[in-house]
Design a protein around this motif. Structure first.
Motif, PDB file in Angstrom:
ATOM      1  N   ALA A 153       0.763  -1.077   0.050  1.00 41.51           N
ATOM      2  CA  ALA A 153       0.165   0.218   0.021  1.00 41.51           C
ATOM      3  C   ALA A 153       0.732   1.316  -0.031  1.00 41.51           C
ATOM      4  O   ALA A 153       0.207   2.245  -0.281  1.00 41.51           O
ATOM      5  CB  ALA A 153      -0.964  -0.040   1.194  1.00 41.51           C
ATOM      6  N   GLY A 154       2.198   1.174   0.232  1.00 40.58           N
ATOM      7  CA  GLY A 154       2.940   2.185   0.105  1.00 40.58           C
ATOM      8  C   GLY A 154       2.567   3.094   1.364  1.00 40.58           C
ATOM      9  O   GLY A 154       2.987   4.249   1.364  1.00 40.58           O
ATOM     10  N   VAL A 155       2.506   2.511   2.566  1.00 42.49           N
ATOM     11  CA  VAL A 155       2.505   3.256   3.757  1.00 42.49           C
ATOM     12  C   VAL A 155       3.218   2.832   5.064  1.00 42.49           C
ATOM     13  O   VAL A 155       3.503   1.652   4.898  1.00 42.49           O
ATOM     14  CB  VAL A 155       0.832   2.738   4.270  1.00 42.49           C
ATOM     15  CG1 VAL A 155       0.646   3.486   5.644  1.00 42.49           C
ATOM     16  CG2 VAL A 155      -0.353   3.161   3.431  1.00 42.49           C
ATOM     17  N   PRO A 156       4.157   3.597   5.666  1.00 42.33           N
ATOM     18  CA  PRO A 156       5.076   3.248   6.520  1.00 42.33           C
ATOM     19  C   PRO A 156       4.302   2.779   7.754  1.00 42.33           C
ATOM     20  O   PRO A 156       3.266   3.090   8.114  1.00 42.33           O
ATOM     21  CB  PRO A 156       5.781   4.668   6.771  1.00 42.33           C
ATOM     22  CG  PRO A 156       4.776   5.733   6.411  1.00 42.33           C
ATOM     23  CD  PRO A 156       4.011   5.123   5.210  1.00 42.33           C
ATOM     24  N   VAL A 157       5.019   1.919   8.511  1.00 39.44           N
ATOM     25  CA  VAL A 157       4.746   1.582   9.728  1.00 39.44           C
ATOM     26  C   VAL A 157       5.458   2.005  10.823  1.00 39.44           C
ATOM     27  O   VAL A 157       6.696   2.162  10.765  1.00 39.44           O
ATOM     28  CB  VAL A 157       5.169  -0.100   9.800  1.00 39.44           C
ATOM     29  CG1 VAL A 157       4.782  -0.785  11.450  1.00 39.44           C
ATOM     30  CG2 VAL A 157       4.148  -0.719   8.967  1.00 39.44           C
ATOM     31  N   VAL A 158       4.719   2.612  11.729  1.00 36.97           N
ATOM     32  CA  VAL A 158       5.310   3.131  13.162  1.00 36.97           C
ATOM     33  C   VAL A 158       5.056   2.068  14.184  1.00 36.97           C
ATOM     34  O   VAL A 158       3.808   2.050  14.477  1.00 36.97           O
ATOM     35  CB  VAL A 158       4.865   4.593  13.360  1.00 36.97           C
ATOM     36  CG1 VAL A 158       5.544   4.963  14.736  1.00 36.97           C
ATOM     37  CG2 VAL A 158       5.327   5.565  12.337  1.00 36.97           C
ATOM     38  N   GLY A 178       9.196  -1.746  10.999  1.00 34.29           N
ATOM     39  CA  GLY A 178       8.846  -0.827  10.427  1.00 34.29           C
ATOM     40  C   GLY A 178       9.724   0.283  10.038  1.00 34.29           C
ATOM     41  O   GLY A 178      11.099   0.090  10.506  1.00 34.29           O
ATOM     42  N   ARG A 179       9.436   1.430   9.883  1.00 32.99           N
ATOM     43  CA  ARG A 179      10.214   2.541   9.693  1.00 32.99           C
ATOM     44  C   ARG A 179      10.843   3.018  10.913  1.00 32.99           C
ATOM     45  O   ARG A 179      12.096   3.762  10.780  1.00 32.99           O
ATOM     46  CB  ARG A 179       9.739   3.770   8.657  1.00 32.99           C
ATOM     47  CG  ARG A 179      10.746   4.953   8.184  1.00 32.99           C
ATOM     48  CD  ARG A 179      10.112   5.950   7.345  1.00 32.99           C
ATOM     49  NE  ARG A 179      10.913   6.940   6.964  1.00 32.99           N
ATOM     50  CZ  ARG A 179      10.663   7.949   6.465  1.00 32.99           C
ATOM     51  NH1 ARG A 179       9.429   8.022   6.014  1.00 32.99           N
ATOM     52  NH2 ARG A 179      11.640   9.133   6.460  1.00 32.99           N
ATOM     53  N   ASP A 202      16.270   2.842  11.496  1.00 29.75           N
ATOM     54  CA  ASP A 202      17.531   2.685  10.723  1.00 29.75           C
ATOM     55  C   ASP A 202      17.511   4.023   9.741  1.00 29.75           C
ATOM     56  O   ASP A 202      18.856   4.023   9.104  1.00 29.75           O
ATOM     57  CB  ASP A 202      17.330   1.691   9.736  1.00 29.75           C
ATOM     58  CG  ASP A 202      17.731   0.339  10.773  1.00 29.75           C
ATOM     59  OD1 ASP A 202      18.334   0.376  11.651  1.00 29.75           O
ATOM     60  OD2 ASP A 202      16.901  -0.575  10.536  1.00 29.75           O
ATOM     61  N   ASP A 203      16.632   5.029  10.104  1.00 28.94           N
ATOM     62  CA  ASP A 203      16.771   6.147   8.954  1.00 28.94           C
ATOM     63  C   ASP A 203      17.621   7.464   9.829  1.00 28.94           C
ATOM     64  O   ASP A 203      16.832   7.792  10.528  1.00 28.94           O
ATOM     65  CB  ASP A 203      15.170   6.527   8.750  1.00 28.94           C
ATOM     66  CG  ASP A 203      15.166   7.659   7.751  1.00 28.94           C
ATOM     67  OD1 ASP A 203      15.747   8.569   7.704  1.00 28.94           O
ATOM     68  OD2 ASP A 203      14.215   7.640   7.002  1.00 28.94           O
TER      69      ASP A 203
END
Length: 375
Positions: A153-158, A178-179, A202-203
């Motif tokens: 879906a192109g949706v990030p996970v928090v 997740g992100r 990791d960002d």
């Protein structure tokens, strides 16, 4: 007779020595060498590249959602069965929460419902800032299924891992999915810094942005210069020192909670209509042992056991009241099956703190046995 609490802080001489060393060092204000060390040690433990220590888990959730771009005109998909902080953090950004019901076996977000909802929101052209799963009572959500659904879906996970430090799923640590992930060190959590939290990612850009916003968005100049609104969200160096001591003891504290859970499991194994929530997941950290009572089969309700224990100075707590039932979120969108409401009506968290002595544990078990004998 002293009261037995649900999950009190487990602190002792090691924590005292770390806090005293921090005070004697002169670093008593927010930030300092213990904060830096705590971030490094926690990131190594979880397996992420970066960690940002914050004043609370709620603050970390807020920063995490800002980091993935949550804001007005967007929605954040999250479980209805959670603590208020999960929904509050989304509202802080200006986004709107959409609540999703749970898997009745674990209390974690229902992945099938998430998939259906994301497809519907895409068809409607609505902007989804994030999916925000919660690792309920120390059991990780089903990330083996959830992460691919969100990726498609192109949706990030928090990941709200506030309750799950030390838990694992498929060889990965809670907080690493997740992100970005979030931990809480509130006084009743698996380990504590009194108050505090941690953002994990990791960002590098997201971590740097979180640090910047958490320190009042102060520009890197000698005078106080601010070009945007920031927050006073950083962790005290003294509290970080306590956290470092707690981290050294974390595995032992989890083992103790697992021992207590095993005692409850044996107690209720032969009791008709009673099960332990999330008991089939070996990677859980056993933060709070929670039973689910089906009164049609057991012949009694969880509130009756709670009252019996309360009369004997033993604290218990119902499962979280679902967010869609909270007055503050009246009218919010929700995708429901009734599972969360059922768990709220039938679930009960039992004393699970790692500081509980064998004598206290026996006292709780005797009181439960007395109740069951009366039935």
């Amino acid at each position: 007779m002293s009261k037995i609490y649900l999950s009190p802080p487990d602190v002792g001489q090691l924590e005292e020595s770390y806090a005293l060393a921090a005070i004697r060092s002169g670093w008593v204000a927010p930030l300092g060498p213990d904060v830096d060390a705590f971030e490094t040690e926690l990131a190594e433990r979880i397996g992420t590249a970066y960690a940002v220590a914050t004043s609370s888990g709620t603050a970390a959730l807020h920063l995490a959602l800002l980091g993935v771009g949550a804001g007005p005109g967007q929605v954040v998909v999250m479980p209805t069965l959670t603590f208020a902080a999960t929904a509050n953090a989304a509202v802080y950004t200006g986004a709107e929460p959409i609540f999703v019901d749970c898997d009745p076996a674990t209390g974690n977000i229902d992945v099938d419902l998430v998939e259906q909802l994301l497809e519907l929101l895409r068809a409607e052209g609505r902007r989804v800032a994030a999916v925000l799963p919660v690792d309920m009572f120390g059991v990780c959500a089903d990330y083996d299924r959830l992460l691919p659904v969100c990726a498609r879906a192109g949706v990030p996970v928090v990941e709200d891992a506030a309750e799950a430090l030390g838990a694992t799923r498929s060889g990965r640590a809670a907080g690493s999915f997740g992100r970005t992930g979030v931990l809480s060190f509130n006084g009743n959590k698996i380990m504590t810094t009194s108050g505090g939290g941690m953002l994990l990612t990791d960002d590098a850009e997201l971590a740097a942005r979180a640090r910047y916003l958490a320190t009042q968005a102060r520009q890197p100049v000698t005078h106080y210069e601010h070009t945007e609104i920031g927050y006073n969200y950083r962790l005290s160096n003294v509290l970080a020192a306590i956290g470092r001591a707690q981290l050294r003891r974390l595995d032992g504290m989890i083992r103790r909670r697992r021992e207590l859970r095993d005692r409850y499991a044996k107690m209720f194994a032969a009791v008709s209509g009673v099960r332990l929530l999330g008991d089939s997941d070996p990677g859980g950290n056993c933060w709070l042992t929670t039973i689910v009572v089906e009164p049609e089969e057991s012949g009694w309700e969880s509130v009756e056991l709670a009252a019996h224990l309360a009369a004997r100075e033993i604290e218990t707590r119902p499962i979280w009241k679902p967010m869609h039932l909270q007055p503050v979120h009246a009218g919010a969108e929700a995708v429901l099956t009734g599972a969360a409401e059922r768990l709220f009506a039938t679930g009960l968290a039992l004393p699970s703190g790692s500081a509980m002595s064998d004598g206290q544990s026996e006292r709780v078990l005797r009181a439960i046995d007395e109740f069951l004998g009366g039935r």
